[in-house]
Design a protein around this motif. Structure first.
Motif, PDB file in Angstrom:
ATOM      1  N   SER A 238       5.675 -21.036  40.008  1.00 10.92           N
ATOM      2  CA  SER A 238       7.005 -21.571  40.277  1.00 10.92           C
ATOM      3  C   SER A 238       7.660 -20.783  41.403  1.00 10.92           C
ATOM      4  CB  SER A 238       7.888 -21.495  39.022  1.00 10.92           C
ATOM      5  OG  SER A 238       9.186 -21.994  39.297  1.00 10.92           O
ATOM      6  N   THR A 240      10.871 -21.352  41.962  1.00 12.97           N
ATOM      7  CA  THR A 240      12.285 -21.382  41.578  1.00 12.97           C
ATOM      8  C   THR A 240      12.464 -20.710  40.221  1.00 12.97           C
ATOM      9  OG1 THR A 240      11.934 -23.618  40.718  1.00 12.97           O
ATOM     10  CG2 THR A 240      12.798 -23.429  42.961  1.00 12.97           C
ATOM     11  N   THR A 241      12.595 -21.516  39.186  1.00 11.40           N
ATOM     12  CA  THR A 241      12.816 -21.000  37.832  1.00 11.40           C
ATOM     13  C   THR A 241      11.582 -20.280  37.300  1.00 11.40           C
ATOM     14  OG1 THR A 241      14.173 -22.973  37.490  1.00 11.40           O
ATOM     15  CG2 THR A 241      13.624 -21.657  35.535  1.00 11.40           C
ATOM     16  N   LEU A 242      11.776 -19.142  36.660  1.00 14.65           N
ATOM     17  CA  LEU A 242      10.679 -18.467  35.966  1.00 14.65           C
ATOM     18  C   LEU A 242      10.346 -19.260  34.709  1.00 14.65           C
ATOM     19  CD1 LEU A 242       8.747 -16.105  35.458  1.00 14.65           C
ATOM     20  CD2 LEU A 242      10.634 -14.917  34.314  1.00 14.65           C
ATOM     21  N   HIS A 255       6.282 -16.360  38.799  1.00 23.88           N
ATOM     22  CA  HIS A 255       7.303 -16.744  39.765  1.00 23.88           C
ATOM     23  C   HIS A 255       6.959 -16.052  41.073  1.00 23.88           C
ATOM     24  CE1 HIS A 255      11.136 -16.045  41.950  1.00 23.88           C
ATOM     25  NE2 HIS A 255      11.312 -17.316  41.648  1.00 23.88           N
TER      26      HIS A 255
END
Length: 310
Positions: A238, A240-242, A255
């Motif tokens: 990802s 963006t968001t973990l 991430h």
């Protein structure tokens, strides 16, 4: 003293804090070249920086000139700068910003020759988004021939490159995109497109994938719902968001933050010139319209890459 236009912030806030200032014409320091900017391209993360959301891990001194992607022509070569001459067309990622201006100075070591097969302005779309995509697909996702890959957020600037590179790696590519982006995503090589506005991504797959490449911010609830879409032994990457899978899911997750790697950028340029990777430009705006681009992006009304032309 010769002056030029630049788009700067003097404080953090909404897009109205972007000012179009007259600033002194820069001169290259040791190891640097001066670039007449043909274009820079907008990255959504720059809106987060402008809002002050990145201060903890990406502090900047104010006033700060925006713009990380640059494509342009070398107009002056500083002492100790090697590999370039006046008139060379170059691209690069400028980690210190500054590309949202008529001219910018940049370390020669962080630049490479621009692709020859596309307009110089279009090449500005490549550095940040292309490097992020390359490292997500090959370094962290380890995408390989025969795998099934889900690209969550294929309609964005990074998503277009991720889709093409996953296809180039030999994977079957399943992409999520809204109606405005579907046709472009299919042209970029997606085998299947899921319209995330019509049904949840978590209910749209008939069997799990080997790799999930998540390119959009998701809520913690939606992040949990994505995990079962990946087979045991698979990977989630990802930008963006973990996303944190339960221990019993048997899925690895990370991430990532892309690094500025000139060797990777040179490979991307070669792929563009070979016709393997295309650069999707959705629109161009003048430097004086950068605040409008920030607003459109935050409203979810941009697609692909937006160029900023000084």
């Amino acid at each position: 003293m010769t002056m030029m236009k630049s788009a700067r912030i003097h404080e953090f806030g909404d897009a109205s804090v972007i000012r179009y200032d007259d600033v002194p014409y820069p001169r290259p320091d040791f190891g640097e070249v001066l670039i007449r900017v043909a274009a820079n391209s907008f990255n959504p993360t720059e809106a987060a920086l402008r809002a002050g959301l990145l201060e903890a891990f990406l502090p900047v001194d104010l006033p700060y000139t925006l713009g990380w992607d640059v494509a342009g022509t070398v107009t002056e070569v500083g002492a100790g700068a090697e590999g370039f001459a006046v008139g060379d067309r170059v691209i690069g990622r400028l980690d210190g910003g500054g590309a949202a201006a008529e001219y910018v100075r940049a370390p020669a070591s962080m630049l490479t020759a621009a692709p020859k097969s596309i307009p110089l302005t279009h090449a500005a779309a490549l550095p940040v988004a292309g490097l992020t995509a390359w490292q997500a697909v090959f370094e962290h996702g380890k995408v390989a021939t025969g795998q099934r890959v889900l690209v969550n957020g294929a309609g964005g600037g990074v998503g277009g490159f991720v889709t093409q590179l996953a296809r180039y790696a030999g994977a079957e590519v399943i992409a999520t995109a809204g109606p405005r982006s579907t046709e472009a995503v299919l042209q970029q090589g997606a085998d299947h497109v899921i319209d995330y506005t019509a049904r949840p991504v978590s209910t749209a797959l008939d069997s799990p994938v080997d790799v999930l490449l998540n390119l959009v911010p998701v809520s913690s609830q939606d992040a949990v719902a994505l995990v079962p879409l990946v087979r045991q032994g698979g990977r989630i990457v990802s930008i963006t968001t973990l996303i944190e899978p339960p221990l019993d899911a048997g899925v690895s997750a990370m991430h990532m933050v892309a690094r500025n790697d000139i060797a990777d950028l040179r490979v991307l340029v070669e792929l563009v010139d070979a016709g393997t990777v295309s650069v999707d430009i959705s629109s161009s705006r003048p430097l004086s319209g950068l605040a409008d681009v920030h607003n459109l992006s935050q409203a979810g009304r941009t697609r692909g890459k937006v160029l900023i032309i000084p």
